[in-house]
Design a protein around this motif. Structure first.
Motif, PDB file in Angstrom:
ATOM      1  N   ALA A 271      43.186  95.715  78.769  1.00  0.00           N
ATOM      2  CA  ALA A 271      43.062  97.132  78.354  1.00  0.00           C
ATOM      3  C   ALA A 271      44.348  97.628  77.706  1.00  0.00           C
ATOM      4  O   ALA A 271      45.447  97.183  78.046  1.00  0.00           O
TER       5      ALA A 271
ATOM      6  N   GLU B 248      26.891  97.010  70.883  1.00  0.00           N
ATOM      7  CA  GLU B 248      27.572  96.173  71.867  1.00  0.00           C
ATOM      8  C   GLU B 248      26.688  94.990  72.275  1.00  0.00           C
ATOM      9  O   GLU B 248      27.152  93.849  72.372  1.00  0.00           O
TER      10      GLU B 248
ATOM     11  N   TYR C 295      32.640  99.140  72.390  1.00  0.00           N
ATOM     12  CA  TYR C 295      33.278  97.939  72.926  1.00  0.00           C
ATOM     13  C   TYR C 295      32.475  96.701  72.530  1.00  0.00           C
ATOM     14  O   TYR C 295      31.529  96.321  73.216  1.00  0.00           O
TER      15      TYR C 295
ATOM     16  N   ARG D  67      37.935 107.929  75.471  1.00  0.00           N
ATOM     17  CA  ARG D  67      36.840 107.131  74.917  1.00  0.00           C
ATOM     18  C   ARG D  67      35.474 107.815  74.919  1.00  0.00           C
ATOM     19  O   ARG D  67      34.510 107.240  74.420  1.00  0.00           O
TER      20      ARG D  67
ATOM     21  N   ARG E   9      36.639  93.276  70.394  1.00  0.00           N
ATOM     22  CA  ARG E   9      37.450  94.405  69.899  1.00  0.00           C
ATOM     23  C   ARG E   9      36.892  95.725  70.400  1.00  0.00           C
ATOM     24  O   ARG E   9      35.733  95.820  70.812  1.00  0.00           O
ATOM     25  N   THR E  10      37.754  96.740  70.328  1.00  0.00           N
ATOM     26  CA  THR E  10      37.333  98.109  70.622  1.00  0.00           C
ATOM     27  C   THR E  10      37.416  98.910  69.333  1.00  0.00           C
ATOM     28  O   THR E  10      38.398  98.826  68.599  1.00  0.00           O
TER      29      THR E  10
ATOM     30  N   SER F 277      33.886 105.577  72.146  1.00  0.00           N
ATOM     31  CA  SER F 277      34.472 104.309  71.703  1.00  0.00           C
ATOM     32  C   SER F 277      33.394 103.235  71.823  1.00  0.00           C
ATOM     33  O   SER F 277      32.478 103.360  72.632  1.00  0.00           O
TER      34      SER F 277
END
Length: 713
Positions: free
Chosen positions: A273, A613, A321, A569, A325-326, A319
């Motif tokens: 993180a 995702e 995920y 996020r 990658r984010t 955000s």
């Protein structure tokens, strides 16, 4: 419209279709028999008589309205509806009415080339055969998406974009001057400039971004995002605005806040993180009492409502995920540096501070703007080792937090919270983005420690605004709500688990049903049918969403619950921070409609992000298995559909499908109610949860599709 000549003998079916099309193309007009005969070129007596009989039946069906003895019009009251078009690759398209009714079948010829997710107006068609309700699209009100991602094919005189899946009926034509340098085989994002019409069935577009060559990791991840209309880069104006934000904290600002810089504080997050948006502090306050602070990054101090950064955050809402990658909601300078609660740095936070006794009962609490300085950044694995007895930094404080978290968790389940510890598939990725290992991440004491204190803070904040005296209206706040399970689906679950010897309540109080569900989850642990029962039980659950209309959170058994703990996020958390600050300053209730619309947008974007995702996991799964063709594995059946069996490999949890065509030893019927396939002749049964031996047959990276075949035991 059909141009059949009256001289040719028309069948009843042909004439029904001609009349339906005629009235749907002229929905507001009344037509006499003569006008209808002339328009449809019906010039023989039998054809005219058949048409009159059909129109009479259509009036009985409420499809037409009789305007006089010899004239009809379309019955708009019951026949015209608005809703969402759902496109299927197999041609079984449907229309989902706005009123939440059952989906209605739309054949391809009656779709007006509507795309998946488009808002449409339809006219109901008269029910002729088998009384199947059918609809025809008469108007496309708005398109869900105006861009597409796919592979370019450049010919001598023209180019087009070949798209995967069921989104477009035809490939998208691209004028050669609008290619932006793209070549055959490139993946590209195309903006649609012309939609299909009566004059032309073509979709025309122009390239807005060439992503690169198929198979490249970055290209494929960007393609997944572009497919859902999600951003894969930050607008320069937003990045520039973030660069101008002053990261320093003034003495004046510190004086306005409660100072926690000298109290033990730490962050506990996944080892990779970068955005730390929550921290915990703990200190003793008298014998047997502990003050615990849940400190959340004060994003709203830096991101002002209506600013260029805020507008971009609203648009993104969350955000994203992906496996490797984010895609952050906020620019990197904010989410990873200025707002992130990094160790040994002074940070501005918004905090829930509670005094707990040894049983983790809240004796008192408050919400305050604070300043902290984290003593330590932990990964979950480190904390787990300390909780299991290993010596480590601040081990005493961490073990007290763990003890209190376990009390909170125990009380939550006693209060009727539902136990669903779903395992998540994760990959170890090398420097080129290639997956090297697939594994399930399981819940641990360390992850549950953080979860319980975040739940406590979210509940405390929701109650502080929503829990008011009887007769008093609560101020507007975005809540995280979760409705009770669908009673019909619960009954289906009960009937299903009885076959495995389990009992379950489907009526009574909320607590009685959830306790019965938990007993079921505990009872099937470690059994062959565990995953099967968990899957069916999950299907009975509603989806959680955001709303200003609070109905509580069924899964958590909380009457009041919100999202306050992740503003880096999630945009709803930022909204909650802003409203709390205003209310603490004495402001009146905010405009509910404005925040309800924002809640709906955030709920929608959360679902889209989840789809992206999942697609990135599917892609990495296929990529991971691509060099294992022909290898055999032990697996179990993880899903059953009319077109095949989904199987999950026991060793690495990758999922693929054995297509129905490969089950060639019998003709199999799909029993949807019991989640199984049953052979007609030999009565062999394939059921969810059954062990199965499979061979890896095909790994189609482009389609993100893994095919298995049955292997001999």
């Amino acid at each position: 419209m059909s141009k059949k000549k009256g001289g040719k003998r028309l069948t009843k079916k042909q004439l029904v279709e001609m009349l339906q099309t005629f009235f749907q193309e002229n929905p507001n007009e009344i037509f006499s028999f003569k006008q209808i005969f002339r328009a449809l070129k019906l010039d023989t007596h039998p054809a005219k008589m058949l048409a009159i009989d059909i129109m009479d039946e259509m009036a009985w069906d409420d499809y037409l309205t009789k305007a006089s003895d010899n004239s009809y019009r379309l019955n708009l009251k019951t026949q015209v509806q608005e809703g969402t078009f759902i496109r299927k690759a197999n041609g079984k398209n449907s229309f989902q009415p706005d009123d939440g009714g059952k989906p209605i079948f739309v054949s391809e010829r009656n779709s007006m080339f509507a795309l998946n997710g488009d808002r449409v107006r339809v006219a109901m068609m008269a029910r002729r055969e088998k009384h199947i309700k059918e609809a025809m699209v008469v108007e496309i009100l708005s398109h869900k998406m105006d861009q597409a991602v796919g592979k370019l094919k450049v010919e001598k005189d023209f180019a087009f974009l070949v798209t995967e899946g069921n989104i477009f009926v035809h490939d998208i034509l691209i004028p050669k001057k609008k290619l932006k340098g793209g070549k055959t085989g490139d993946k590209a994002v195309v903006k649609i400039t012309q939609w299909p019409s009566k004059e032309s069935k073509n979709i025309v577009g122009e390239v807005i971004d060439v992503l690169g060559k198929e198979g490249d990791n970055n290209v494929e991840m960007h393609a997944i995002l572009a497919q859902y209309g999600l951003p894969y880069k930050y607008p320069k104006a937003v990045e520039d605005a973030a660069e101008k934000i002053e990261p320093g904290i003034t003495e004046q600002e510190i004086k306005r806040r409660e100072d926690f810089r000298d109290i033990f504080t730490c962050t506990i997050d996944p080892k990779d993180a970068k955005d730390f948006d929550d921290a915990l502090s703990i200190r003793p306050v008298g014998k047997g009492f502990w003050e615990v602070g849940v400190h959340i990054a004060d994003v709203s101090h830096y991101v002002k409502e209506g600013s260029v950064i805020d507008k971009e955050a609203v648009k993104r809402a969350t955000s994203i995920y992906l496996v490797d990658r984010t895609i952050p909601m906020l620019p990197e300078r904010l989410c990873n540096f200025i707002c992130s609660l990094r160790p040994d740095e002074e940070k501005l936070t918004y905090s829930v501070i509670v005094t707990l006794d040894e049983e983790a009962n809240i004796k008192k609490g408050r919400i305050a703007h604070t300043v902290i300085k984290s003593n330590r950044r932990y990964a979950y694995e480190e904390v787990q080792e300390i909780l299991m007895g290993k010596d480590g930094d601040y081990q005493g404080e961490l073990r007290i937090l763990d003890r209190l978290a376990k009390k909170l968790r125990e009380r939550r389940f006693k209060g009727g919270a539902v136990k669903f510890d779903r395992e998540e598939l994760h990959f170890d990725i090398d420097k080129d983005g290639k997956p090297t290992r697939a594994y399930f991440k399981k819940s641990t004491d360390a992850t549950q420690l953080i979860e319980e204190f975040m739940l406590l803070a979210n509940k405390f904040v929701a109650e502080s605004v929503g829990k008011v005296k009887k007769g008093t209206k609560a101020k507007t706040l975005p809540y995280r709500i979760h409705d009770q399970p669908d009673p019909t689906k619960l009954e289906t679950l009960r009937e299903f688990v009885v076959k495995f010897g389990y009992k379950m309540k489907t009526s009574g109080t909320r607590g009685a049903i959830s306790k019965s569900l938990n007993a079921l989850m505990d009872g099937c642990q470690g059994k062959k049918e565990q995953k099967l029962i968990e899957t069916v039980a999950l299907r009975a659950m509603m989806k959680a969403k955001y709303s200003t209309h609070n109905i509580g959170h069924y899964g958590l058994a909380f009457d009041y619950y919100t999202h306050f703990t992740s503003p880096i996020r999630r945009y709803p958390d930022t909204m909650v921070h802003r409203l709390l600050t205003k209310y603490q300053d004495g402001a009146r209730s905010a405009n509910q409609q404005k925040y309800e619309e924002l809640c709906e947008h955030c709920s929608d974007m959360e679902l889209v992000a989840q789809q992206a995702e999942r697609d990135s996991i599917k892609y990495k799964m296929v990529e991971f298995m691509a060099d294992k063709l022909g290898e055999t594995y032990d697996a179990h059946i993880s899903g059953i559909q009319s077109y095949g069996i989904y199987c999950e490999i026991d060793e690495n949890h990758c999922e693929g499908m054995v297509p129905m065509r490969d089950l060639d030893d019998d003709y199999y019927d799909f029993d949807e109610r019991n989640y199984c396939l049953v052979g007609r002749r030999r009565h062999h049964k394939y059921q969810l949860g059954d062990p199965i031996r499979i061979k890896v047959a095909r790994a189609n990276i482009e389609k993100r599709q893994l095919d298995f075949s049955l292997a001999e035991n």
